[in-house]
Scaffold this motif. Structure first.
Motif, mmCIF file in Angstrom:
data_model
loop_
_atom_site.group_PDB
_atom_site.id
_atom_site.type_symbol
_atom_site.label_atom_id
_atom_site.label_comp_id
_atom_site.label_asym_id
_atom_site.label_seq_id
_atom_site.Cartn_x
_atom_site.Cartn_y
_atom_site.Cartn_z
ATOM 1 N N LEU A 1 0.793 -1.124 -0.121
ATOM 2 C CA LEU A 1 -0.065 0.117 0.005
ATOM 3 C C LEU A 1 0.800 1.285 -0.001
ATOM 4 N N LEU A 2 1.808 1.243 1.025
ATOM 5 C CA LEU A 2 3.027 2.539 0.743
ATOM 6 C C LEU A 2 3.386 2.787 -0.584
ATOM 7 N N MET A 3 3.714 1.553 -1.046
ATOM 8 C CA MET A 3 4.333 1.911 -2.613
ATOM 9 C C MET A 3 3.386 2.288 -3.578
ATOM 10 N N ALA A 4 2.158 1.814 -3.578
ATOM 11 C CA ALA A 4 1.137 2.157 -4.439
ATOM 12 C C ALA A 4 0.929 3.686 -4.369
ATOM 13 N N VAL A 5 0.706 4.220 -2.965
ATOM 14 C CA VAL A 5 0.208 5.289 -2.793
ATOM 15 C C VAL A 5 1.391 6.547 -2.904
ATOM 16 N N CYS A 6 2.644 5.993 -2.817
ATOM 17 C CA CYS A 6 3.772 6.760 -2.778
ATOM 18 C C CYS A 6 4.120 7.065 -4.485
ATOM 19 N N LEU B 1 3.154 9.407 2.113
ATOM 20 C CA LEU B 1 3.601 10.813 1.827
ATOM 21 C C LEU B 1 5.121 11.163 2.054
ATOM 22 N N THR B 2 5.251 10.590 3.378
ATOM 23 C CA THR B 2 6.891 10.888 4.035
ATOM 24 C C THR B 2 7.759 10.107 3.010
ATOM 25 N N LEU B 3 7.500 8.936 2.727
ATOM 26 C CA LEU B 3 8.451 8.198 1.741
ATOM 27 C C LEU B 3 8.463 8.829 0.487
ATOM 28 N N GLY B 4 7.376 9.464 -0.026
ATOM 29 C CA GLY B 4 7.226 10.315 -1.249
ATOM 30 C C GLY B 4 8.158 11.418 -1.202
ATOM 31 N N LEU B 5 8.355 12.023 -0.179
ATOM 32 C CA LEU B 5 9.200 13.199 -0.145
ATOM 33 C C LEU B 5 10.286 12.894 0.040
ATOM 34 N N LEU B 6 10.588 11.875 0.720
ATOM 35 C CA LEU B 6 11.992 11.520 0.749
ATOM 36 C C LEU B 6 12.555 11.133 -0.455
ATOM 37 N N VAL B 7 11.641 10.491 -1.616
ATOM 38 C CA VAL B 7 12.462 10.173 -2.934
ATOM 39 C C VAL B 7 12.213 11.011 -3.879
ATOM 40 N N LEU B 8 11.389 11.935 -3.767
ATOM 41 C CA LEU B 8 10.925 12.695 -4.622
ATOM 42 C C LEU B 8 12.355 13.467 -5.300
ATOM 43 N N PRO B 9 13.235 13.933 -4.752
ATOM 44 C CA PRO B 9 14.500 14.382 -5.568
ATOM 45 C C PRO B 9 15.000 13.505 -6.515
ATOM 46 N N VAL B 10 14.968 12.280 -6.248
ATOM 47 C CA VAL B 10 15.561 11.131 -7.051
ATOM 48 C C VAL B 10 14.805 11.197 -8.335
ATOM 49 N N VAL B 11 13.331 11.248 -8.165
ATOM 50 C CA VAL B 11 12.509 11.265 -9.263
ATOM 51 C C VAL B 11 12.785 12.479 -10.212
ATOM 52 N N ILE B 12 12.966 13.471 -9.675
ATOM 53 C CA ILE B 12 12.958 14.610 -10.224
ATOM 54 C C ILE B 12 14.485 14.772 -10.917
ATOM 55 N N ILE B 13 15.495 14.480 -10.447
ATOM 56 C CA ILE B 13 16.752 14.417 -10.836
ATOM 57 C C ILE B 13 16.939 13.409 -12.156
#
Lengths: 313, 300
Positions: free
Chosen positions: B85-90, B158-170
């Motif tokens: 669930l975490l992965m899907a929402v993330c 959402l917390t995990l999403g914020l954590l990995v968002l920079p990776v996705v953007i880069i």
């Protein structure tokens, strides 16, 4: 859109053409219209601007000046481009030919630092008037680039892209076939329309790009060194195609190949590099514009003569 | 030809000294040793985990719920469901936000403006911020604070999403930058708008790269433990979260941590089994990324 890196000449111009003031350039403000000493009276003044051609102008260019980030790239260009003719732009590297041709369909708008002064009237309408939308301009004025740039899609989708984004009505299959026939490519690719365009040869890719530009029914085709990346046989195909196309389209072509300009064009504009002596910056100006035959056999400016006879440049 | 001449002639082509030749052999040998050390560590780790973990793997282990008393009846269902669930929402969160940011920075942002450069530098820095800091952020702003989501899946995702968002953007920016400008020019020259050019030419060309970036980001998120502890994931969830916004949840790394800390050997074996499941998910995602890259990557 900020990354427009493939500007073969303009980037060096942007670097080198800074700050050339009105000083020496100003005295040559009407180079496009002046003629050298010893020219027949019939060829002077307005006669050079509007040579003895029977068709009306498609572009009337007046005092066009282009700067990149304030640095002069093309200075004070004025001449008319006639309809249904092939107009060649020749001159040494860095003389602003590409910059000039890109100002005819407002492709320079994609470079944020580019500024344009003067006017380019297209069928009487100033393309740089505030109410004119650059996207609408490019619908009417097609462009082919130096390096073939097919989209990573099928041959069919490459052609159909233009009509689709413009929301053109009609049978898409017919539009694709018509464009490919005009691009002299139909017989070669009609059995593999759904294959990826990247599988074509370089010459075929460039004709695809021409056909793609024709699919949106423009009335002008701008070609920025369309054959410089091609072998002689493909170049021949492109030139043959240009002869066929000038029945329907006005064509402006930038070329480094003197023979090509002499072979294909009706009119020729010679650009030269002007070096500002105070600052050392370089920009481009038009020295001579006339019928191709005259430019190549009896040029009125000695700089033109030196260039077309191969003594410089 | 005289006898004296011959050795001199030979000396010319004999070339390198024995010391140089030795270096030629020793250098790659040293490199190989380093690789061998890294590989050996990995193999020992995997073998150790596999030896402990494989015996506990069974259908019941996957479907059972964790127990603090009976290791033989314990399972990972709630943790596995929580992780999925975490992965899907993330993913739902990071795909649009990350892609949109990458498009803005590559296609619209004028680097001469200081705020665009500031955004760029910040994103680079955010990628290096320790994950626990994101956990604290999530606790302060998502679990409590203005959003007051509570200790639920949505807050964790959402917390995990914020954590990995920079990776996705880069990674997304790199994929967008890889689309040559000649494609953009070709599209614009046909009278397409910038929006049409981005939507129909740039994004399709960049999509495999963006998708790869998203998967790699998720495979970083799936193993994150610290931020989930901070936002309050449960160590022993005896039921699956019914929805994203009300029930407590667990996750595989949290479950593993809880079992590893248990003094009983039987529970530590369960941790090894859960690690194997987590590794399997991780390899599956990375395989997906490799497949996407090889299958759809555009050669320009």
């Amino acid at each position: 859109m900020k990354q427009v890196t493939e500007r073969p000449e303009s980037s060096s111009e942007a670097r080198s053409a800074a700050g050339a003031g009105p000083g020496p350039a100003g005295t040559q403000a009407h180079n496009g219209r002046t003629t050298g000493p010893g020219t027949a009276p019939a060829a002077t003044g307005a006669a050079t601007t509007k040579p003895s051609v029977d068709t009306p102008p498609v572009f009337e260019i007046e005092k066009l000046t282009v700067r990149y980030g304030g640095k002069l790239a093309v200075h004070d260009v004025s001449f008319d481009i006639t309809e249904k003719r092939i107009t060649a732009l020749i001159g040494a590297s860095g003389c602003g030919k590409s910059t000039f041709i890109r100002s005819l369909n407002r492709m320079n708008d994609l470079i944020p630092s580019a500024t344009v002064e003067g006017s380019v009237r297209y069928h009487g309408q100033n393309l740089y008037a505030s109410e004119v939308d650059a996207v609408q301009v490019r619908k009417r004025i097609g462009m082919v680039f130096q390096k073939p740039n097919p989209f990573p899609k099928s041959i069919y989708d490459n052609i159909a892209f233009g009509p689709r984004v413009l929301g053109m009505d009609g049978n898409m299959d017919e539009m694709v076939e018509r464009a490919l026939r005009r691009g002299a490519l139909w017989d070669e690719v009609k059995d593999r329309l759904k294959t990826n365009a990247f599988g074509m040869s370089g010459g075929q890719q460039q004709r695809l790009c021409i056909a793609r530009a024709l699919a949106t029914d423009p009335d002008v085709l701008l070609m920025d060194e369309p054959a410089s990346a091609l072998d002689p046989i493909s170049t021949g195909h492109i030139e043959d195609l240009m002869f066929e196309l000038k029945e329907r389209y006005s064509i402006v072509i930038v070329t480094h190949n003197m023979q090509q300009a002499a072979r294909v064009s009706d009119m020729t504009a010679f650009f030269t590099v002007v070096v500002d002596e105070a600052s050392g910056h370089r920009h481009g100006e038009v020295v001579e514009y006339d019928e191709t035959e005259k430019v190549f056999t009896n040029p009125s400016d000695e700089r033109t003569e030196a260039y077309v006879t191969g003594r410089v440049g | 030809m005289s006898v004296a001449e011959a050795p001199a002639a030979r000396a010319v082509v004999r070339g390198s000294s024995s010391g140089a030749r030795l270096r030629e052999i020793l250098f790659p040998a040293a490199l190989l040793l380093c690789i061998g050390f890294a590989m050996l560590t990995l193999v020992v780790l995997l073998v150790d985990v596999a030896v402990d973990g494989i015996p506990v793997l069974s259908g019941e282990f996957i479907t059972g719920f964790p127990s603090q008393i009976f290791p033989e009846r314990s399972g990972i269902q709630s943790a596995l469901v929580g992780t999925l669930l975490l992965m899907a929402v993330c993913a739902v969160f990071i795909v649009p936000v990350g892609t949109a940011t990458a498009i803005y920075l590559e296609e619209y942002a004028d680097n001469n403006r200081w705020w665009n450069r500031l955004i760029e530098v910040n994103i680079q820095n955010l990628a290096a911020v320790p994950s626990i800091v994101y956990g604290i952020l999530g606790l302060a702003f998502l679990v409590r604070g203005p959003l007051e989501l509570g200790r639920v899946v949505l807050a964790g995702a959402l917390t995990l999403g914020l954590l990995v968002l920079p990776v996705v953007i880069i990674v997304g920016r790199e994929a967008i930058r890889a689309v040559p400008s000649s494609i953009r020019e070709g599209s614009m020259a046909l009278g397409a708008t910038q929006w049409q050019t981005i939507w129909k030419q740039v994004l399709p060309g960049a999509l495999p790269g963006i998708a790869t970036g998203v998967i790699l980001a998720l495979s970083r998120a799936i193993g994150e433990t610290a931020p989930l502890i901070v936002v309050g994931a449960a160590s022993f969830a005896r039921f699956n979260p019914n929805d994203l916004t009300s029930d407590p949840f667990s996750a595989l790394p949290i479950q593993i941590l809880a079992w590893v800390q248990d003094p009983q050997d039987e529970f530590r074996a369960l941790a090894a089994g859960a690690i194997l499941v987590l590794l399997f998910l991780l390899l599956l995602m990375n395989a997906g990324a490799i497949y996407l890259r090889n299958r759809f990557e555009q050669k320009w």
